[in-house]
Motif scaffolding. Structure first.
Motif, PDB file in Angstrom:
ATOM      1  N   THR A  30      43.995  18.304  73.093  1.00 24.74           N
ATOM      2  CA  THR A  30      43.669  17.559  71.876  1.00 24.74           C
ATOM      3  C   THR A  30      42.580  18.270  71.082  1.00 24.74           C
ATOM      4  OG1 THR A  30      44.259  15.455  72.919  1.00 24.74           O
ATOM      5  CG2 THR A  30      42.859  15.354  70.961  1.00 24.74           C
ATOM      6  N   THR A  34      43.630  20.004  67.645  1.00 25.28           N
ATOM      7  CA  THR A  34      43.061  19.381  66.441  1.00 25.28           C
ATOM      8  C   THR A  34      42.213  20.370  65.659  1.00 25.28           C
ATOM      9  OG1 THR A  34      43.025  17.233  67.565  1.00 25.28           O
ATOM     10  CG2 THR A  34      41.665  17.461  65.593  1.00 25.28           C
ATOM     11  N   PHE A  68      46.722  13.168  60.644  1.00 29.14           N
ATOM     12  CA  PHE A  68      45.299  12.890  60.836  1.00 29.14           C
ATOM     13  C   PHE A  68      45.049  11.419  61.151  1.00 29.14           C
ATOM     14  CE2 PHE A  68      44.365  17.052  58.959  1.00 29.14           C
ATOM     15  CZ  PHE A  68      43.314  17.441  59.774  1.00 29.14           C
ATOM     16  N   LEU A  71      45.802  11.274  64.837  1.00 30.37           N
ATOM     17  CA  LEU A  71      44.755  11.972  65.590  1.00 30.37           C
ATOM     18  C   LEU A  71      43.460  11.173  65.622  1.00 30.37           C
ATOM     19  CD1 LEU A  71      45.210  15.723  64.572  1.00 30.37           C
ATOM     20  CD2 LEU A  71      45.509  14.722  66.849  1.00 30.37           C
ATOM     21  N   SER A  72      43.160  10.449  64.554  1.00 29.34           N
ATOM     22  CA  SER A  72      41.935   9.642  64.541  1.00 29.34           C
ATOM     23  C   SER A  72      41.994   8.563  65.614  1.00 29.34           C
ATOM     24  CB  SER A  72      41.711   9.022  63.157  1.00 29.34           C
ATOM     25  OG  SER A  72      42.742   8.096  62.837  1.00 29.34           O
ATOM     26  N   THR A  75      41.873  10.616  69.228  1.00 28.81           N
ATOM     27  CA  THR A  75      40.548  11.154  69.565  1.00 28.81           C
ATOM     28  C   THR A  75      39.534  10.037  69.784  1.00 28.81           C
ATOM     29  OG1 THR A  75      40.092  11.437  67.189  1.00 28.81           O
ATOM     30  CG2 THR A  75      40.893  13.368  68.404  1.00 28.81           C
ATOM     31  N   VAL A 128      37.992  11.815  63.205  1.00 24.35           N
ATOM     32  CA  VAL A 128      38.449  12.838  64.144  1.00 24.35           C
ATOM     33  C   VAL A 128      37.306  13.756  64.558  1.00 24.35           C
ATOM     34  CG1 VAL A 128      39.861  14.924  64.348  1.00 24.35           C
ATOM     35  CG2 VAL A 128      40.869  12.835  63.437  1.00 24.35           C
ATOM     36  N   THR A 129      36.552  14.256  63.594  1.00 21.68           N
ATOM     37  CA  THR A 129      35.471  15.188  63.919  1.00 21.68           C
ATOM     38  C   THR A 129      34.344  14.507  64.681  1.00 21.68           C
ATOM     39  OG1 THR A 129      34.598  14.815  61.677  1.00 21.68           O
ATOM     40  CG2 THR A 129      35.918  16.792  62.029  1.00 21.68           C
ATOM     41  N   LEU A 132      35.763  14.167  68.216  1.00 21.08           N
ATOM     42  CA  LEU A 132      36.138  15.438  68.847  1.00 21.08           C
ATOM     43  C   LEU A 132      34.986  16.039  69.645  1.00 21.08           C
ATOM     44  CD1 LEU A 132      38.919  16.776  68.648  1.00 21.08           C
ATOM     45  CD2 LEU A 132      37.967  18.353  66.973  1.00 21.08           C
ATOM     46  N   SER A 413      40.822  17.041  54.114  1.00 22.40           N
ATOM     47  CA  SER A 413      41.014  17.867  55.307  1.00 22.40           C
ATOM     48  C   SER A 413      40.698  19.332  55.069  1.00 22.40           C
ATOM     49  CB  SER A 413      42.461  17.728  55.799  1.00 22.40           C
ATOM     50  OG  SER A 413      43.387  18.138  54.796  1.00 22.40           O
TER      51      SER A 413
END
Length: 437
Positions: A30, A34, A68, A71-72, A75, A128-129, A132, A413
């Motif tokens: 992941t 990502t 995204f 992924l949000s 994560t 996400v960030t 992560l 993004s």
């Protein structure tokens, strides 16, 4: 009976180990996947020959939004399982205030539909960030994942140069900026973006070397440096040397205020000698004496137009990401028609003011400029002043400097915004938790 219990316990332990190994693979995949998505995007190696003058990005890409968004959720779930306390620290007064003002700028937007659409992707990328950087269980694990992602990115970009040069090198036949012919851009849409990302990857390579992986780190530094040179990213290269020098000097300083003066004075000067030159004649005169293009490759016209437009909405701006390429730009005078086709103002601070007004800019400076430096200071005081903290500081500082000439703050993004955010959140966590070796 005790023998059966022992067998049962052994099986439970074995099953637990197996589940942990599966989760380790999921976390690593992941993180790396990502990060590569944030860098390369779903649409790498775009053909610039298909673009027409006046094309602007609307951000209305369904696949990007969907990926995204998913992924949000993924994560965040992994981060909650791994380190829920870390996520809880994000509910700080500064972050809440910033989020609240962003929402205000959407409500008061000149084009609410555009603001809402673009904000939705920005929120997913921020989520996400933020999550992560909580996925790795140790600094060693984080270093390995960064190494894999950096080498994979470099492999993709260099393979593009070798196998599809028409899609990874600027061409003289490109309708926009044919003068960039021969400059490398790799998987990215422009050589300036490619050069900036490669500088950030170079900082990663130095971190990998300092963490003990000499061969991988040296390969990353060498390949990233070569790419920056062939992309002809003069601004990124200059800022790279400045960041390496200033962060090295600041490492010997313990005073927060002296460190702030050393690291942030160049940021103030960069903005004064760029946007400031169209606000004050004295600064314009000084810039003409310096050994570089005083128009900053035509950026002064954009800054002058942006500042003139900002004066009409100093308090609220035009709404989150709803000025450039929108109906907010109307009745352009002769000679200013190009403004209807511009994608941004080539200054992240000015673009923030255009979108969220001067109050929004001040809150952004608090959250993205002042607090990360304070977090770095606190991380050092808490024993987290190793290679990881220095790498995050360099990426953050490079992003701040670059934003005096480019616009990527809050830009959905954008790979620069994505990488910059990881540094901001990384410093936030290092200031509050001891990184496990």
């Amino acid at each position: 009976m005790s023998h059966l219990i022992d067998v049962y316990e052994v099986r439970n332990v074995a099953a637990g180990i197996e589940r942990q190994q599966v989760m380790d693979i999921v976390r690593g995949a992941t993180f790396v996947g990502t990060l590569l998505l944030g860098w390369i995007s779903l649409h790498p190696f775009v053909s610039l020959g298909d673009m027409q003058i006046g094309d602007v990005s609307t951000g209305n890409e369904l696949a990007t939004y969907a990926v995204f968004g998913a992924l949000s959720v993924l994560t965040a779930a992994l981060a909650m399982r791994n380190d829920a306390r870390g996520l809880a620290t994000l509910l700080s007064p500064a972050f809440v205030l910033f989020g609240a003002w962003v929402l205000v700028s959407v409500v008061l937007s000149f084009d609410p539909a555009t603001s809402i659409r673009r904000l939705s992707l920005t929120i997913c990328v921020v989520a996400v960030t933020a999550a992560l950087m909580l996925l790795p269980r140790s600094q060693q694990e984080l270093m390995h994942w960064f190494t894999i992602a950096a080498l994979a990115l470099l492999a993709v970009c260099y393979l593009g140069i070798l196998l599809a040069p028409d899609l990874s090198i600027h061409l003289a036949s490109d309708p926009q900026e044919p003068g960039l012919a021969g400059n490398w851009r790799g998987a990215f849409g422009h050589k300036n973006q490619a050069a900036a990302i490669m500088v950030m990857v170079l900082f990663l390579g130095i971190y990998v070397i300092r963490s003990g992986s000499w061969i991988s780190g040296a390969a990353i530094v060498a390949l990233a440096s070569l790419f920056v040179l062939y992309s002809a990213g003069k601004s990124s290269l200059t800022l790279c040397f400045a960041v390496l020098l200033l962060t090295s000097v600041s490492s010997f300083i313990r005073s927060f205020w002296l460190r702030a003066i050393i690291l942030l004075t160049p940021l103030a000067l960069l903005n004064l000698l760029s946007v400031g030159t169209v606000m004050f004649e004295g600064l314009a005169g000084i810039s003409k004496l310096l050994p570089f293009d005083s128009t900053f490759t035509g950026r002064t016209d954009i800054w002058a137009f942006a500042l003139q437009s900002l004066q009409a909405r100093l308090l609220t701006g035009y709404g989150f990401a709803s000025f450039w390429g929108s109906s907010a730009i109307q009745s352009l005078p002769d000679g200013k028609e190009w403004a209807g086709f511009a994608a941004h103002s080539h200054n992240g601070y000015l673009d923030t003011a255009l979108g969220m007004g001067v109050p929004g800019l001040l809150v952004l400076i608090l959250v993205l400029v002042i607090l990360p430096l304070r977090n770095f200071q606190q991380a050092g005081e808490g024993g987290n002043n190793g290679p990881l903290a220095t790498m995050l500081l360099r990426i953050w500082l490079f992003g701040l400097y670059l934003s005096a000439m480019e616009s990527f703050f809050l830009d959905r993004s954008d790979p620069l915004w994505f990488t910059f955010l990881m540094a901001v959140f990384g410093l936030h966590y290092l200031a509050r938790f001891r990184a496990r070796a």
